[in-house]
Write an enzyme that holds these catalytic residues in place. Sequence first.
Site, mmCIF file in Angstrom:
data_model
loop_
_atom_site.group_PDB
_atom_site.id
_atom_site.type_symbol
_atom_site.label_atom_id
_atom_site.label_comp_id
_atom_site.label_asym_id
_atom_site.label_seq_id
_atom_site.Cartn_x
_atom_site.Cartn_y
_atom_site.Cartn_z
ATOM 1 N N HIS A 142 -30.419 39.659 -80.945
ATOM 2 C CA HIS A 142 -31.574 39.030 -80.303
ATOM 3 C C HIS A 142 -31.414 37.522 -80.276
ATOM 4 O O HIS A 142 -30.907 36.908 -81.216
ATOM 5 C CB HIS A 142 -32.866 39.396 -81.032
ATOM 6 N N HIS A 143 -31.885 36.923 -79.182
ATOM 7 C CA HIS A 143 -31.775 35.469 -79.018
ATOM 8 C C HIS A 143 -32.616 34.722 -80.054
ATOM 9 O O HIS A 143 -32.411 33.529 -80.292
ATOM 10 C CB HIS A 143 -32.220 35.071 -77.614
ATOM 11 N N ALA A 144 -33.558 35.403 -80.688
ATOM 12 C CA ALA A 144 -34.352 34.754 -81.729
ATOM 13 C C ALA A 144 -33.521 34.457 -82.961
ATOM 14 O O ALA A 144 -33.884 33.606 -83.769
ATOM 15 C CB ALA A 144 -35.545 35.635 -82.113
ATOM 16 N N ASN A 514 -31.291 28.678 -82.793
ATOM 17 C CA ASN A 514 -30.962 28.180 -81.458
ATOM 18 C C ASN A 514 -31.006 26.667 -81.433
ATOM 19 O O ASN A 514 -32.044 26.059 -81.691
ATOM 20 C CB ASN A 514 -31.949 28.744 -80.433
#
Length: 685
Positions: A142-144, A514
Amino acid sequence: MERLSGLDASFLYLETPAQLMHVCGVILLDPSTMPDGYSFERLQAGIDENVRDVPEFTRKLRRVPLDLDHPVWVQDKHFDIERHVHRLALPKPGGYRELTQLASRLAGLPLDRSRPLWEMWVIEEYVDREGRDLVAVFSKMHHATVDGVSGANLISHLCSIEPAAPPLALTEIKPFGHEPTRAELLGRGVVTSVTRPLTIPKALVPSIKGIAQTVGRARAGTAMAAPLTAPRTSFNGTITGHRTIGLVDLSLDDIKEVKAASGATVNDVVLAVAGGALRGYLEDRDELPDSSLLATVPMSVRESSKRESGANKVSALFTRLGTDIEDPLERLEELAESNRHAKDHAQAISADSLQDWAEFAAPRTFGLAVRAYAGLRLAERHPVVHNLVISNVPGPPIPLYFMGAEVPSIKGIAQTVGRARAGTAMAAPLTAPRTSFNGTITGHRTIGLVDLSLDDIKEVKAASGATVNDVVLAVAGGALRGYLEDRDELPDSSLLATVPMSVRESSKRESGANKVSALFTRLGTDIEDPLERLEELAESNRHAKDHAQAISADSLQDWAEFAAPRTFGLAVRAYAGLRLAERHPVVHNLVISNVPGPPIPLYFMGAEILALAPLGPVFHGAGLNVTVMSNNGKMHVGIIACRESMPDVDDLAERFPAELAKLKSAVAVIKKPTPIRRKKAVAKG
């Protein structure tokens, strides 16, 4: 326990059943290099052994009660590798098409948020185009929890530079901290409402006193302007949820010069300027009222307030802006005199009266009243309370830094405006042409994979003076031009791509998975000649990078902190449900990412990696994502799209090698190569 940064959490809020926010990857492995031979059980056990000390693989989300804050990461005490590493096999003969069809279906499945946010699917019985029996690993994270760079770093934790060598270790592994209880998470987020009926006299007495003084001042002609006496204008009525914004800078030195010469205050000068601007605006539209506009001017009462609690400690005064006075100096004199009376009047009213009365506002009743007021359009039926609000907030005379990041505010906007005027700003969002893959997406995906020669890309780079990234973008632009042209869909203007860029080296943030910013670039799809397209791209990318560097590396993360979890999620779902991506101008056409990889062979749990193609997410409004990653002399290209928007993604993928070949042929005829970034400078000279 670690709280998600606002930017990391935003990827959770952006997710819907159609707009999945995980990052995928296809890894092709040669199992013949594994020292003990291949078996799924050994591969799964090896992954299990090497991820247990890495928090990104073993942490899960925990929501804050009532979504009062961003979620936190906690350790999954019941971590089970069998819930994360799965086994599948392609039907024989399983080739490229069968692999990409299966990967497309897996990409369209959401991750289970009750577990650590990653999965790997080990796919057996794959035979590549050269007839080799390979194993494919389809990964999802997941991008989280990762961005492009950190995701590549995590995968490298399972890799080695020799088949029998242990996997590479991460530079730093953070231990898990204390896991909070529900009560601890709720903490200060829960606000307990207390009814205080016995405090009514405390609010009532000063209010009656203030009313009596107001009557006396009105008789003496020294009261401030009264509400409900404003003239009606086109901006005084029931509003909608749409907004327009205008920004402009004024010289503080000029304002102070007027102040010193006139004896007025800085606030008087600002209000007189606003009054003159409004007079001209309304006069040009034949809407100028005979009487002056009335403004509410908030003022701080922090120094006179006796309240220790409460973030808002403000009162307000009403002032006429002199829009009925043509002469600017006469307007300023009138304003200065009336403001002096208004301030004296306001000081006669308790600084805490507004806060005292606000304590009696019942949330549900207050909300219903406001909705009824709007629904019945009562603002258009009673006399106008005031025409507008004008606030003058004093700021520091020195540069400020927000959590270590310089506050750009108007400075950053001014730089952007200056670059736009000079023709050196990067391409602007919301200026992209619409294509078939720019609309509302579904949860279905299609995937295309292709390899490019890194030596060929570097040869074009050396001959042209461009960068590797310029060449990759020019190749992508040519491939997209051909794809759209064959379908009679090629727009007259160039496609616009968002190009994520890592800010890990320049970021001052220690937390957050990120650490990315982005630039917008036109891909030259409106230019037929490949070399001319590359020249244009190289020049515009140079300006875009300079422009992006003028913006703090942490600005995106700073602003993301303001994302309200529940509100953000509802907004995204409403955006998709109302198909708003098809109604407003196109923000950008696609995302193109270039992730640097190792220049040497890598081995995944002992199996040589023959290809490593990352696949990013697609969004409503931009249903196409192209991600490239270099590894051991090759540039692996992964293309993922919404199936309904681009069902034949392979047609686009196959055009990449052909476009690189065109560029290579074009630069081969350059007898005396002049670096692209010097050509325009030479021409100007």
